[in-house]
Design an enzyme around this catalytic site. Structure first.
Site, mmCIF file in Angstrom:
data_model
loop_
_atom_site.group_PDB
_atom_site.id
_atom_site.type_symbol
_atom_site.label_atom_id
_atom_site.label_comp_id
_atom_site.label_asym_id
_atom_site.label_seq_id
_atom_site.Cartn_x
_atom_site.Cartn_y
_atom_site.Cartn_z
ATOM 1 N N TYR A 229 0.819 -1.215 0.000
ATOM 2 C CA TYR A 229 0.000 0.000 0.000
ATOM 3 C C TYR A 229 0.852 1.264 0.000
ATOM 4 O O TYR A 229 0.398 2.323 -0.431
ATOM 5 C CB TYR A 229 -0.920 0.035 1.232
ATOM 6 C CG TYR A 229 -2.246 -0.670 1.045
ATOM 7 C CD1 TYR A 229 -2.294 -2.016 0.711
ATOM 8 C CD2 TYR A 229 -3.442 0.015 1.210
ATOM 9 C CE1 TYR A 229 -3.504 -2.659 0.553
ATOM 10 C CE2 TYR A 229 -4.655 -0.628 1.058
ATOM 11 C CZ TYR A 229 -4.693 -1.962 0.728
ATOM 12 O OH TYR A 229 -5.899 -2.588 0.572
ATOM 13 N N LYS B 71 3.337 -15.268 1.926
ATOM 14 C CA LYS B 71 3.667 -16.125 0.789
ATOM 15 C C LYS B 71 5.190 -16.306 0.770
ATOM 16 O O LYS B 71 5.888 -15.838 -0.135
ATOM 17 C CB LYS B 71 3.177 -15.485 -0.522
ATOM 18 C CG LYS B 71 1.672 -15.572 -0.715
ATOM 19 C CD LYS B 71 1.202 -16.927 -1.207
ATOM 20 C CE LYS B 71 1.588 -17.183 -2.663
ATOM 21 N NZ LYS B 71 1.215 -18.557 -3.083
ATOM 22 N N ASP C 50 -2.639 -18.072 0.380
ATOM 23 C CA ASP C 50 -3.645 -18.682 -0.507
ATOM 24 C C ASP C 50 -4.312 -19.867 0.175
ATOM 25 O O ASP C 50 -5.532 -20.032 0.139
ATOM 26 C CB ASP C 50 -3.037 -19.059 -1.867
ATOM 27 C CG ASP C 50 -1.809 -19.947 -1.761
ATOM 28 O OD1 ASP C 50 -1.207 -20.034 -0.658
ATOM 29 O OD2 ASP C 50 -1.425 -20.570 -2.777
ATOM 30 N N ASP D 123 -6.271 -7.265 3.713
ATOM 31 C CA ASP D 123 -7.412 -6.634 3.053
ATOM 32 C C ASP D 123 -8.313 -7.704 2.445
ATOM 33 O O ASP D 123 -9.534 -7.716 2.637
ATOM 34 C CB ASP D 123 -6.902 -5.670 1.969
ATOM 35 C CG ASP D 123 -8.040 -4.948 1.257
ATOM 36 O OD1 ASP D 123 -8.967 -4.498 1.947
ATOM 37 O OD2 ASP D 123 -7.995 -4.854 0.016
ATOM 38 N N ASP E 71 -12.123 -9.465 4.066
ATOM 39 C CA ASP E 71 -13.413 -9.460 3.363
ATOM 40 C C ASP E 71 -13.989 -10.866 3.317
ATOM 41 O O ASP E 71 -15.191 -11.083 3.487
ATOM 42 C CB ASP E 71 -13.256 -8.936 1.929
ATOM 43 C CG ASP E 71 -13.585 -7.449 1.813
ATOM 44 O OD1 ASP E 71 -13.437 -6.735 2.823
ATOM 45 O OD2 ASP E 71 -13.987 -7.003 0.720
HETATM 46 C C1 IPM Z 1 -10.446 -1.597 3.690
HETATM 47 C C2 IPM Z 1 -10.710 -0.925 2.376
HETATM 48 C C3 IPM Z 1 -9.583 0.062 2.084
HETATM 49 C C4 IPM Z 1 -8.304 -0.736 1.941
HETATM 50 C C5 IPM Z 1 -9.809 0.967 0.887
HETATM 51 C C6 IPM Z 1 -11.096 1.747 0.984
HETATM 52 C C7 IPM Z 1 -8.638 1.911 0.673
HETATM 53 O O1 IPM Z 1 -10.863 -1.877 1.388
HETATM 54 O O2 IPM Z 1 -10.317 -0.884 4.713
HETATM 55 O O3 IPM Z 1 -10.380 -2.827 3.728
HETATM 56 O O4 IPM Z 1 -7.993 -1.260 0.869
HETATM 57 O O5 IPM Z 1 -7.579 -0.843 2.935
HETATM 58 MG MG MG Z 2 -10.896 -3.912 2.098
#
Ligand code: IPM
Ligand code: MG
Length: 368
Positions: free
Chosen positions: A142, A192, A225, A249, A253
């Protein structure tokens, strides 16, 4: 003594809608629990861009450094898709994370019993699930340099750099081990190391910190993975997962969806503790700005409210009040309160964002 201070940054999309419910909850704690906060509100993301031409004004950044905690809603939206990269709404969020040095991002994935049927996985695989992903938040791909898009001959080349120092790995590893001691005492580190040098270093440093400082905690390593696969195969094998910024990240999710809805998941981003032992901190729901449902009263405010519960616990030393709020949410869910994102295959009538706020406040009253 002055009241603890909170800076609220509702941001874009459904951010202001869900944050409005959090404000009601904050007021409730002031009125009913004698827990009063000094609250101020400011702009971030596209909302800040519209006013200031940047996704985070310097004055807002300065206030974020001064307050005891920041609560953020969400940033981004289609309106800002064509903006230059440097002023995109997301840059405001990334600036807060970086300048506040919030290296430890806690993303709990907990499956509420009442929602076990909503998961895309079978109920027995997710019911009772309680895992914590600790995502490194201030480094890695990032932020690594060099980065950019440049020309090589006739074609464009995009470059990003995955970079981690030992110090950066060590501090997030410590934060994961500390958390594990208060939970199931297990840490699984994901990288990884089979293809990335930064992954080899990650594994080495996590192992060193473990041997030197946390030998009592059970440590395992997994390629990221495989970690993704295990998360959907048998998520209850995990307690704390520690991983880098990008893998974190993606994996968070994935873990969030196990619990039934992205609308349920809070997060805390913490820095190093100051002299009084209080870390710099920002709290935000894991979900984004959800432009598809913005302004319709459909958004689920629970992730944002649970983020405030995390603030009570991690910034304000009010673990009991955090539990009170979490229990109130559990109660309304088991009573059947459902926003649109929580409509199962059997259907039903969803309640609005504000109505969800109403029933949570009622449950809080009933808790007294
Ligand atoms: C998260 C989001 C952010 C990230 C975006 C909005 C920049 O996806 O907080 O997970 O990628 O960190
Ligand atoms: Mg995210």
């Amino acid at each position: 003594m002055s009241n603890p201070s909170i800076l609220i940054l509702p941001g874009d999309g459904i951010g202001p809608e869900v944050m409005a419910q959090v404000t009601r909850i904050i007021d409730w704690f002031g009125e009913k629990r004698d827990l009063t906060f000094d609250v101020e509100t400011d702009l971030v993301g596209g909302a800040a861009y519209d006013k200031h031409g940047v996704p985070l004004a310097d004055e807002t950044m300065a206030r974020a450094m001064e307050v005891d905690a920041v609560l953020l809603g969400a940033v981004g939206g289609p309106k800002y898709d064509d903006l230059d990269f440097s002023v995109k709404p997301e840059r405001g969020l990334l600036r807060l994370r970086k300048e506040m040095d919030l290296f430890s991002n806690l993303r709990p994935a907990q499956c509420f019993d009442a929602l076990a049927d909503f998961s895309s996985l079978k109920k027995d695989i997710v019911s009772g699930l309680d895992i914590m992903i600790v995502r490194e938040l201030t480094s890695g791909v990032y932020f690594g340099e060099p980065r950019g898009i440049h020309k090589e001959g006739n074609e464009r080349v995009g470059v990003n750099t995955q970079r981690y120092t030992e110090t950066e790995i060590a501090r997030v590893a410590r934060s994961a081990f500390e958390l594990a001691r208060k939970r199931g005492n297990k840490v699984c580190s994901m990288e990884k190391a089979n293809v990335m040098e930064s992954g080899i270093l990650w594994r080495d440093v996590v192992t060193e910190i473990h041997e030197a400082e946390y030998p009592d905690v059970e440590l395992s390593h997994m390629y990221a993975d495989n970690g993704a696969m295990q998360l959907v195969r048998a998520p209850k094998q995990f307690d704390v997962i520690v991983t880098d910024n990008l893998f974190g990240d993606v994996l968070s999710d994935c873990a969030a969806m196990l619990t039934g809805s992205l609308g349920m998941l809070p997060s805390a981003s913490l820095g190093l503790p100051n002299a009084e032992g209080r870390p710099k901190a920002m709290y935000e729901p894991v979900h984004g700005s959800a432009p598809d449902i913005t302004g319709q009263g459909k958004a689920n405010p629970i992730a944002c409210i649970l983020s405030f519960a995390m603030a009570l616990r991690y910034s304000f030393d009010q673990g009991d009040e955090a539990t009170r709020l979490e229990k109130a949410i559990e109660k309304v869910l088991s009573d059947g309160a459902r926003t649109a994102d929580l409509m199962g295959p059997e259907g039903g009538t969803p309640i609005s964002t504000t109505q969800m706020g109403d029933v949570i406040l009622e449950a809080l009253d009933a808790s007294l």
